[in-house]
Design a protein around this motif. Structure first.
Motif, PDB file in Angstrom:
ATOM      1  N   ILE A 126      -3.929   7.152  26.766  1.00  0.00           N
ATOM      2  CA  ILE A 126      -3.186   7.784  25.674  1.00  0.00           C
ATOM      3  C   ILE A 126      -2.384   8.977  26.175  1.00  0.00           C
ATOM      4  O   ILE A 126      -1.195   9.093  25.918  1.00  0.00           O
ATOM      5  CB  ILE A 126      -4.144   8.224  24.549  1.00  0.00           C
ATOM      6  CG1 ILE A 126      -4.876   7.011  23.976  1.00  0.00           C
ATOM      7  CG2 ILE A 126      -3.372   8.956  23.445  1.00  0.00           C
ATOM      8  CD1 ILE A 126      -6.024   7.352  23.037  1.00  0.00           C
ATOM      9  N   GLY A 127      -3.043   9.876  26.890  1.00  0.00           N
ATOM     10  CA  GLY A 127      -2.369  11.040  27.444  1.00  0.00           C
ATOM     11  C   GLY A 127      -2.941  12.348  26.951  1.00  0.00           C
ATOM     12  O   GLY A 127      -3.356  12.464  25.797  1.00  0.00           O
ATOM     13  N   ASN A 128      -3.003  13.332  27.840  1.00  0.00           N
ATOM     14  CA  ASN A 128      -3.393  14.697  27.491  1.00  0.00           C
ATOM     15  C   ASN A 128      -2.597  15.678  28.342  1.00  0.00           C
ATOM     16  O   ASN A 128      -2.394  15.444  29.542  1.00  0.00           O
ATOM     17  CB  ASN A 128      -4.896  14.928  27.723  1.00  0.00           C
ATOM     18  CG  ASN A 128      -5.747  14.318  26.617  1.00  0.00           C
ATOM     19  OD1 ASN A 128      -5.465  14.476  25.438  1.00  0.00           O
ATOM     20  ND2 ASN A 128      -6.787  13.606  27.007  1.00  0.00           N
ATOM     21  N   ILE A 129      -2.154  16.728  27.742  1.00  0.00           N
ATOM     22  CA  ILE A 129      -1.369  17.733  28.455  1.00  0.00           C
ATOM     23  C   ILE A 129      -2.226  18.410  29.524  1.00  0.00           C
ATOM     24  O   ILE A 129      -3.389  18.722  29.298  1.00  0.00           O
ATOM     25  CB  ILE A 129      -0.804  18.763  27.463  1.00  0.00           C
ATOM     26  CG1 ILE A 129       0.280  18.114  26.585  1.00  0.00           C
ATOM     27  CG2 ILE A 129      -0.247  19.987  28.179  1.00  0.00           C
ATOM     28  CD1 ILE A 129       0.771  18.989  25.455  1.00  0.00           C
ATOM     29  N   GLY A 130      -1.624  18.637  30.691  1.00  0.00           N
ATOM     30  CA  GLY A 130      -2.303  19.344  31.771  1.00  0.00           C
ATOM     31  C   GLY A 130      -3.123  18.462  32.690  1.00  0.00           C
ATOM     32  O   GLY A 130      -3.829  18.976  33.559  1.00  0.00           O
ATOM     33  N   GLN A 131      -3.023  17.143  32.533  1.00  0.00           N
ATOM     34  CA  GLN A 131      -3.837  16.240  33.343  1.00  0.00           C
ATOM     35  C   GLN A 131      -3.022  15.078  33.911  1.00  0.00           C
ATOM     36  O   GLN A 131      -3.465  13.927  33.903  1.00  0.00           O
ATOM     37  CB  GLN A 131      -5.010  15.700  32.516  1.00  0.00           C
ATOM     38  CG  GLN A 131      -6.015  16.768  32.113  1.00  0.00           C
ATOM     39  CD  GLN A 131      -7.265  16.174  31.493  1.00  0.00           C
ATOM     40  OE1 GLN A 131      -7.204  15.358  30.572  1.00  0.00           O
ATOM     41  NE2 GLN A 131      -8.415  16.561  32.020  1.00  0.00           N
ATOM     42  N   ALA A 132      -1.844  15.358  34.423  1.00  0.00           N
ATOM     43  CA  ALA A 132      -0.998  14.289  34.953  1.00  0.00           C
ATOM     44  C   ALA A 132      -1.656  13.576  36.122  1.00  0.00           C
ATOM     45  O   ALA A 132      -1.582  12.340  36.243  1.00  0.00           O
ATOM     46  CB  ALA A 132       0.358  14.853  35.377  1.00  0.00           C
ATOM     47  N   ASN A 133      -2.295  14.323  37.009  1.00  0.00           N
ATOM     48  CA  ASN A 133      -2.956  13.702  38.164  1.00  0.00           C
ATOM     49  C   ASN A 133      -4.117  12.815  37.726  1.00  0.00           C
ATOM     50  O   ASN A 133      -4.251  11.666  38.166  1.00  0.00           O
ATOM     51  CB  ASN A 133      -3.415  14.775  39.154  1.00  0.00           C
ATOM     52  CG  ASN A 133      -4.187  15.928  38.508  1.00  0.00           C
ATOM     53  OD1 ASN A 133      -4.440  15.951  37.298  1.00  0.00           O
ATOM     54  ND2 ASN A 133      -4.562  16.913  39.329  1.00  0.00           N
ATOM     55  N   TYR A 134      -4.923  13.341  36.833  1.00  0.00           N
ATOM     56  CA  TYR A 134      -6.092  12.608  36.323  1.00  0.00           C
ATOM     57  C   TYR A 134      -5.654  11.370  35.537  1.00  0.00           C
ATOM     58  O   TYR A 134      -6.197  10.278  35.710  1.00  0.00           O
ATOM     59  CB  TYR A 134      -6.895  13.569  35.443  1.00  0.00           C
ATOM     60  CG  TYR A 134      -8.194  13.051  34.908  1.00  0.00           C
ATOM     61  CD1 TYR A 134      -9.262  12.756  35.742  1.00  0.00           C
ATOM     62  CD2 TYR A 134      -8.379  12.904  33.529  1.00  0.00           C
ATOM     63  CE1 TYR A 134     -10.471  12.307  35.231  1.00  0.00           C
ATOM     64  CE2 TYR A 134      -9.580  12.478  33.010  1.00  0.00           C
ATOM     65  CZ  TYR A 134     -10.624  12.175  33.864  1.00  0.00           C
ATOM     66  OH  TYR A 134     -11.822  11.733  33.348  1.00  0.00           O
ATOM     67  N   GLY A 135      -4.647  11.541  34.676  1.00  0.00           N
ATOM     68  CA  GLY A 135      -4.171  10.414  33.878  1.00  0.00           C
ATOM     69  C   GLY A 135      -3.582   9.308  34.729  1.00  0.00           C
ATOM     70  O   GLY A 135      -3.817   8.117  34.483  1.00  0.00           O
ATOM     71  N   ALA A 136      -2.799   9.666  35.755  1.00  0.00           N
ATOM     72  CA  ALA A 136      -2.213   8.659  36.635  1.00  0.00           C
ATOM     73  C   ALA A 136      -3.290   7.868  37.352  1.00  0.00           C
ATOM     74  O   ALA A 136      -3.219   6.636  37.466  1.00  0.00           O
ATOM     75  CB  ALA A 136      -1.285   9.336  37.647  1.00  0.00           C
ATOM     76  N   ALA A 137      -4.314   8.570  37.838  1.00  0.00           N
ATOM     77  CA  ALA A 137      -5.407   7.888  38.528  1.00  0.00           C
ATOM     78  C   ALA A 137      -6.166   6.974  37.576  1.00  0.00           C
ATOM     79  O   ALA A 137      -6.485   5.823  37.909  1.00  0.00           O
ATOM     80  CB  ALA A 137      -6.360   8.918  39.138  1.00  0.00           C
ATOM     81  N   LYS A 138      -6.443   7.461  36.377  1.00  0.00           N
ATOM     82  CA  LYS A 138      -7.272   6.699  35.445  1.00  0.00           C
ATOM     83  C   LYS A 138      -6.555   5.468  34.892  1.00  0.00           C
ATOM     84  O   LYS A 138      -7.186   4.434  34.646  1.00  0.00           O
ATOM     85  CB  LYS A 138      -7.730   7.613  34.307  1.00  0.00           C
ATOM     86  CG  LYS A 138      -8.778   8.637  34.724  1.00  0.00           C
ATOM     87  CD  LYS A 138     -10.016   7.969  35.307  1.00  0.00           C
ATOM     88  CE  LYS A 138     -11.180   8.917  35.460  1.00  0.00           C
ATOM     89  NZ  LYS A 138     -12.384   8.258  36.019  1.00  0.00           N
ATOM     90  N   LEU A 139      -5.243   5.559  34.681  1.00  0.00           N
ATOM     91  CA  LEU A 139      -4.522   4.366  34.249  1.00  0.00           C
ATOM     92  C   LEU A 139      -4.458   3.351  35.391  1.00  0.00           C
ATOM     93  O   LEU A 139      -4.555   2.139  35.165  1.00  0.00           O
ATOM     94  CB  LEU A 139      -3.116   4.731  33.766  1.00  0.00           C
ATOM     95  CG  LEU A 139      -2.349   3.613  33.062  1.00  0.00           C
ATOM     96  CD1 LEU A 139      -3.127   3.070  31.859  1.00  0.00           C
ATOM     97  CD2 LEU A 139      -0.979   4.098  32.625  1.00  0.00           C
ATOM     98  N   GLY A 140      -4.330   3.837  36.613  1.00  0.00           N
ATOM     99  CA  GLY A 140      -4.365   2.942  37.763  1.00  0.00           C
ATOM    100  C   GLY A 140      -5.682   2.198  37.871  1.00  0.00           C
ATOM    101  O   GLY A 140      -5.717   1.010  38.225  1.00  0.00           O
ATOM    102  N   ILE A 141      -6.776   2.875  37.558  1.00  0.00           N
ATOM    103  CA  ILE A 141      -8.094   2.231  37.606  1.00  0.00           C
ATOM    104  C   ILE A 141      -8.186   1.098  36.591  1.00  0.00           C
ATOM    105  O   ILE A 141      -8.767   0.038  36.869  1.00  0.00           O
ATOM    106  CB  ILE A 141      -9.200   3.272  37.368  1.00  0.00           C
ATOM    107  CG1 ILE A 141      -9.299   4.219  38.565  1.00  0.00           C
ATOM    108  CG2 ILE A 141     -10.556   2.600  37.119  1.00  0.00           C
ATOM    109  CD1 ILE A 141     -10.155   5.442  38.321  1.00  0.00           C
TER     110      ILE A 141
END
Length: 305
Positions: free
Chosen positions: A157-172
């Motif tokens: 979905i997305g959360n502000i301040g977590q671009a690195n975490y979000g990119a990794a988690k969508l990749g997973i």
């Protein structure tokens, strides 16, 4: 009789939070468990400590179960191969892996350092590659294996301040789905969970306003790590052999099935498109189907069940 009787399970990040609960509940369900945890800090910046993993293994043994500990890093492929071999040497096999190991290095993207980007990608996405790639041929050869990987609503979905975490988690999430597709004929399953749970990772997120403080209280009181772990263990069991390639979330006592990207709207023009006609006609006709920029809290505004 437990749902994991006769199974050997590797749990990464098993010294704290969701990983710890996965290890404890898997053991109660009859599994022999390799508890892995680097024992470092939440940011991954500090030296590791064998204590957390061994403490959980001792707790399992004290309760009459079988467990050994491992304090290597999921970012080291050779070390992960060693975890697989440790499971085989200690318990004679390996049947499932739960991989909640993770770190956070939050920050606004325009301020994010290269080191913070790479560190989060390395632990989450590369770590998920390491544990699956190091074990996939073993699972394929025995025609039996289950992965439970961990995504996040930050990726979905997305959360502000977590671009690195979000990119990794969508990749997973994508990695898991393709493993499931390729493993279907060999009875190798893979699913992902986006957890809602009060852990030290969630506790590290700063509270900046009253709404944030209320969210924290909801998570503390209504969304526990053991609720996520119950479902992770279920996905490793033979009774869930027809479940693969799915994205789930666990929020308190609620289990949620997520959809996966599929076309929602299309536009066509027989004479072809130009930038001008796309701006004038194409994009406006699709606008009603755009996904909004709301964060996770806009999708889950209600109290946990």
């Amino acid at each position: 009789m437990g749902v994991l009787d006769g199974k050997v399970v590797l749990v990464t990040g098993g010294g704290n939070g969701i990983g710890k609960e996965c290890a404890l509940i898997a053991a109660k369900a009859g599994a022999k468990v390799v508890v892995n945890d680097l024992g470092g800090s939440l940011t991954g910046a500090d030296e590791g400590d064998a204590g957390p993993a061994e403490k959980v293994a001792q707790e399992i043994r004290a309760a009459g179960g079988e467990a050994v500990s491992n304090s290597d890093s999921v970012t080291d492929y050779k070390a992960v191969e060693g975890m697989i071999e440790q499971a085989k040497d200690e318990f004679g096999g390996l049947h499932a892996i739960m991989n909640p190991a993770g770190i956070l290095r939050d920050g606004m993207f325009h301020k994010m350092s290269e080191d913070d980007w790479k560190a989060v990608i390395d632990v989450h996405l590369n770590g998920s590659f390491n544990v699956t790639r190091a074990s996939i041929n073993h699972f394929r050869d025995q025609e039996d294996g289950a992965y439970v990987l961990f995504t996040s609503t930050t990726g979905l979905i997305g959360n502000i301040g977590q671009a690195n975490y979000g990119a990794a988690k969508l990749g997973i999430a994508s990695l898991s789905h393709i493993i499931a597709m390729e493993g279907e004929r060999k009875n190798v399953r893979s699913n992902v969970i986006a957890p809602f749970a009060w852990t030290r990772m969630i506790a590290s997120i700063p509270v900046k306003d009253e709404a944030g403080a209320q969210r924290v209280e909801r998570m503390k009181n209504g969304m526990r790590a053991d609720q996520v772990a119950q479902f992770a263990v279920a996905l490793c069991a033979d009774g869930a052999k027809d479940v693969s390639g799915q994205i789930f979330s666990v929020r308190g006592n609620e289990v949620i099935l997520f959809n996966q990207p599929r076309p929602v709207k299309s536009v066509a023009r027989l004479e072809g498109w130009t930038p001008e006609t796309l701006i004038e006609q194409g994009l406006p006709s699709m606008k009603g189907s755009f996904t909004d920029l709301g964060a996770t809290t806009t999708v889950f505004p209600y109290e946990p069940i």
